[in-house]
Design a protein around this motif. Structure first.
Motif, PDB file in Angstrom:
ATOM      1  N   ARG A   1       0.839  -1.215   0.000  1.00 61.31           N
ATOM      2  CA  ARG A   1       0.000   0.000   0.000  1.00 61.31           C
ATOM      3  C   ARG A   1       0.869   1.259   0.000  1.00 61.31           C
ATOM      4  NH1 ARG A   1      -3.335  -3.194   3.415  1.00 61.31           N
ATOM      5  NH2 ARG A   1      -5.331  -3.585   2.404  1.00 61.31           N
ATOM      6  N   ARG A   2       1.928   1.253   0.802  1.00 61.40           N
ATOM      7  CA  ARG A   2       2.834   2.423   0.831  1.00 61.40           C
ATOM      8  C   ARG A   2       3.523   2.600  -0.520  1.00 61.40           C
ATOM      9  NH1 ARG A   2       4.229   0.515   6.146  1.00 61.40           N
ATOM     10  NH2 ARG A   2       6.120  -0.374   5.314  1.00 61.40           N
ATOM     11  N   HIS A   3       3.940   1.501  -1.131  1.00 60.71           N
ATOM     12  CA  HIS A   3       4.608   1.593  -2.436  1.00 60.71           C
ATOM     13  C   HIS A   3       3.647   2.099  -3.504  1.00 60.71           C
ATOM     14  CE1 HIS A   3       7.932  -1.473  -1.167  1.00 60.71           C
ATOM     15  NE2 HIS A   3       8.109  -0.280  -0.661  1.00 60.71           N
ATOM     16  N   LEU A   4       2.415   1.633  -3.482  1.00 64.89           N
ATOM     17  CA  LEU A   4       1.426   2.120  -4.447  1.00 64.89           C
ATOM     18  C   LEU A   4       1.174   3.608  -4.247  1.00 64.89           C
ATOM     19  CD1 LEU A   4      -0.992  -0.932  -4.390  1.00 64.89           C
ATOM     20  CD2 LEU A   4       0.221  -0.057  -6.412  1.00 64.89           C
ATOM     21  N   ALA A   5       1.096   4.046  -3.004  1.00 60.13           N
ATOM     22  CA  ALA A   5       0.909   5.473  -2.729  1.00 60.13           C
ATOM     23  C   ALA A   5       2.103   6.282  -3.236  1.00 60.13           C
ATOM     24  CB  ALA A   5       0.699   5.699  -1.233  1.00 60.13           C
ATOM     25  N   GLU A   6       3.300   5.748  -3.061  1.00 65.61           N
ATOM     26  CA  GLU A   6       4.511   6.432  -3.522  1.00 65.61           C
ATOM     27  C   GLU A   6       4.495   6.624  -5.036  1.00 65.61           C
ATOM     28  OE1 GLU A   6       7.891   8.492  -3.321  1.00 65.61           O
ATOM     29  OE2 GLU A   6       6.869   7.719  -1.555  1.00 65.61           O
ATOM     30  N   LEU A   7       3.914   5.664  -5.742  1.00 63.91           N
ATOM     31  CA  LEU A   7       3.833   5.756  -7.201  1.00 63.91           C
ATOM     32  C   LEU A   7       2.607   6.539  -7.661  1.00 63.91           C
ATOM     33  CD1 LEU A   7       4.930   2.120  -8.120  1.00 63.91           C
ATOM     34  CD2 LEU A   7       6.266   4.225  -8.349  1.00 63.91           C
ATOM     35  N   GLY A   8       1.838   7.050  -6.707  1.00 64.12           N
ATOM     36  CA  GLY A   8       0.676   7.866  -7.053  1.00 64.12           C
ATOM     37  C   GLY A   8      -0.509   7.054  -7.533  1.00 64.12           C
ATOM     38  N   ALA A   9      -0.544   5.771  -7.210  1.00 65.55           N
ATOM     39  CA  ALA A   9      -1.643   4.904  -7.645  1.00 65.55           C
ATOM     40  C   ALA A   9      -2.828   5.067  -6.707  1.00 65.55           C
ATOM     41  CB  ALA A   9      -1.198   3.448  -7.664  1.00 65.55           C
ATOM     42  N   ASP A  10      -4.022   4.947  -7.282  1.00 70.74           N
ATOM     43  CA  ASP A  10      -5.229   4.937  -6.469  1.00 70.74           C
ATOM     44  C   ASP A  10      -5.238   3.672  -5.635  1.00 70.74           C
ATOM     45  OD1 ASP A  10      -6.147   7.303  -7.604  1.00 70.74           O
ATOM     46  OD2 ASP A  10      -7.094   6.241  -9.267  1.00 70.74           O
ATOM     47  N   GLU A  11      -5.987   3.703  -4.549  1.00 72.07           N
ATOM     48  CA  GLU A  11      -6.113   2.509  -3.712  1.00 72.07           C
ATOM     49  C   GLU A  11      -6.695   1.391  -4.561  1.00 72.07           C
ATOM     50  OE1 GLU A  11      -5.780   0.173  -0.347  1.00 72.07           O
ATOM     51  OE2 GLU A  11      -5.042   2.202  -0.626  1.00 72.07           O
ATOM     52  N   PRO A  12      -5.978   0.279  -4.702  1.00 70.18           N
ATOM     53  CA  PRO A  12      -6.460  -0.815  -5.551  1.00 70.18           C
ATOM     54  C   PRO A  12      -7.641  -1.532  -4.917  1.00 70.18           C
ATOM     55  CG  PRO A  12      -4.515  -1.504  -4.378  1.00 70.18           C
ATOM     56  CD  PRO A  12      -4.718  -0.040  -4.047  1.00 70.18           C
ATOM     57  N   VAL A  13      -8.419  -2.125  -5.756  1.00 72.26           N
ATOM     58  CA  VAL A  13      -9.510  -2.969  -5.289  1.00 72.26           C
ATOM     59  C   VAL A  13      -8.919  -4.343  -5.056  1.00 72.26           C
ATOM     60  CG1 VAL A  13     -11.735  -3.977  -5.882  1.00 72.26           C
ATOM     61  CG2 VAL A  13     -11.179  -1.652  -6.623  1.00 72.26           C
TER      62      VAL A  13
END
Length: 166
Positions: free
Chosen positions: A90-102
């Motif tokens: 979740r932290r890595h996805l946030a770092e890449l600017g990704a929306d919260e995945p389903v």
């Protein structure tokens, strides 16, 4: 004869490498947007160039989202052991600017299968860090790879009820 100092453990070496990458990398992707740079030799703004790493970032986001979903595809008794990996993704996805995945969409699997997939993800993140055009993105991906490796280096918690009592 003087006593030899103890050899560094794998955990110490990986931890030191991770801290070094985080300290050097800074983990900030805001400077990666080339559209904010004016075209060389012209006073007028031009069409923004295609981001060479956009496809790579999209690939990484997809892989991280799938890995996050896999942490929830295990039996409920094994999910606690995978929570640190889920938080990390979740932290890595946030770092890449990704929306919260389903979360979901991954077939049921065992914790051992998830850890095996995480090992492959860790190697892929390292490979992707080499492929990145941007040095900043390369450092971020290498840091992500090191963070996954660090989590995998920790001993897997024993499932509940596996106490070995008589």
């Amino acid at each position: 004869m003087p006593a030899r100092p103890p050899a560094a453990t794998r955990r110490t070496a990986v931890g030191a490498a991770l801290l070094g990458l985080v300290a050097v990398g800074g983990c900030d992707l805001d400077d990666l947007d080339p559209r904010s740079d004016p075209a060389p030799g012209s006073g007028e703004p031009s069409e923004p160039p295609a981001d060479a790493d956009a496809d790579l970032v999209e690939t990484v986001v997809t892989a991280l989202s799938t890995a996050l979903a896999a942490t929830s595809a295990v039996p409920p008794r094994d999910r606690a052991a995978l929570r640190p990996l889920a938080r990390l993704h979740r932290r890595h996805l946030a770092e890449l600017g990704a929306d919260e995945p389903v979360e979901g969409g991954v077939a049921s699997m065992t914790a051992a299968q998830v850890r095996s997939r995480e090992e492959r993800l860790q190697r892929r993140l390292a490979d992707w860090s080499v492929q990145a055009e941007s040095g900043e993105l390369a450092r971020v991906l290498a840091s992500m790879s090191a963070a996954v490796a660090q989590q995998l280096a920790l001993p897997a918690p024993r499932p509940r009820g596996a106490g070995g009592g008589s």
